[in-house]
Motif scaffolding. Sequence first.
Motif, PDB file in Angstrom:
ATOM      1  N   GLU A 252       0.831  -1.205   0.000  1.00 22.63           N
ATOM      2  CA  GLU A 252       0.000   0.000   0.000  1.00 22.63           C
ATOM      3  C   GLU A 252       0.869   1.260   0.000  1.00 22.63           C
ATOM      4  O   GLU A 252       0.550   2.246  -0.668  1.00 22.63           O
ATOM      5  CB  GLU A 252      -0.948   0.016   1.213  1.00 22.63           C
ATOM      6  CG  GLU A 252      -2.010  -1.066   1.194  1.00 22.63           C
ATOM      7  CD  GLU A 252      -1.489  -2.441   1.629  1.00 22.63           C
ATOM      8  OE1 GLU A 252      -0.460  -2.511   2.346  1.00 22.63           O
ATOM      9  OE2 GLU A 252      -2.104  -3.439   1.234  1.00 22.63           O
TER      10      GLU A 252
ATOM     11  N   ASP B  46       2.277   1.750  -3.471  1.00 17.57           N
ATOM     12  CA  ASP B  46       1.241   2.319  -4.337  1.00 17.57           C
ATOM     13  C   ASP B  46       1.034   3.800  -4.031  1.00 17.57           C
ATOM     14  O   ASP B  46       0.892   4.629  -4.931  1.00 17.57           O
ATOM     15  CB  ASP B  46      -0.073   1.555  -4.188  1.00 17.57           C
ATOM     16  CG  ASP B  46       0.011   0.143  -4.747  1.00 17.57           C
ATOM     17  OD1 ASP B  46       0.901  -0.118  -5.590  1.00 17.57           O
ATOM     18  OD2 ASP B  46      -0.811  -0.701  -4.330  1.00 17.57           O
TER      19      ASP B  46
ATOM     20  N   GLU C  19       1.691   6.990  -6.494  1.00 18.58           N
ATOM     21  CA  GLU C  19       0.631   7.972  -6.712  1.00 18.58           C
ATOM     22  C   GLU C  19       1.118   9.384  -6.368  1.00 18.58           C
ATOM     23  O   GLU C  19       0.852  10.336  -7.095  1.00 18.58           O
ATOM     24  CB  GLU C  19      -0.590   7.612  -5.870  1.00 18.58           C
ATOM     25  CG  GLU C  19      -1.776   8.518  -6.106  1.00 18.58           C
ATOM     26  CD  GLU C  19      -2.986   8.090  -5.290  1.00 18.58           C
ATOM     27  OE1 GLU C  19      -3.738   8.986  -4.879  1.00 18.58           O
ATOM     28  OE2 GLU C  19      -3.172   6.874  -5.073  1.00 18.58           O
TER      29      GLU C  19
END
Length: 130
Positions: free
Chosen positions: A105, A108, A112
């Motif tokens: 996570e 990611d 982003e």
Amino acid sequence: MEVLKDCAAYLSNYEVLNILQSIKSNKKQKMTQNQLATITYQTIRYLEDTPCKRQNPEKIKKFLQAMESFNLTKCEKLTLLNVCPKTALEIQLIIEDSEDRLSNEEVDSLLETIQNCLGEQEEEQEAETG
């Protein structure tokens, strides 16, 4: 050219590009050494094809502020800034022991954040509307 202070500071590709462009455009400074002119020219040509061409001080500041939430070294942040990775594999190659230090996570989220701060979406939107 002489190195006065080894590792005084690390420079991003954006900073190197700006320094070399100012050297090249400064008419007052005569490049007496042909090698320096060649190195400057070739380095500028290379850097203009990297993500630093689309960077500016505001984007870099925004990026560095966003990176504070991640436990990264200065060198890792600089490499992320210079490379602008787009995949988890690239993150794994840049960040030492990323499997232990970052969850999926977080990887990611990091990707982003990089895309939001340094991505090309702003330029693409401007090109479409302009």
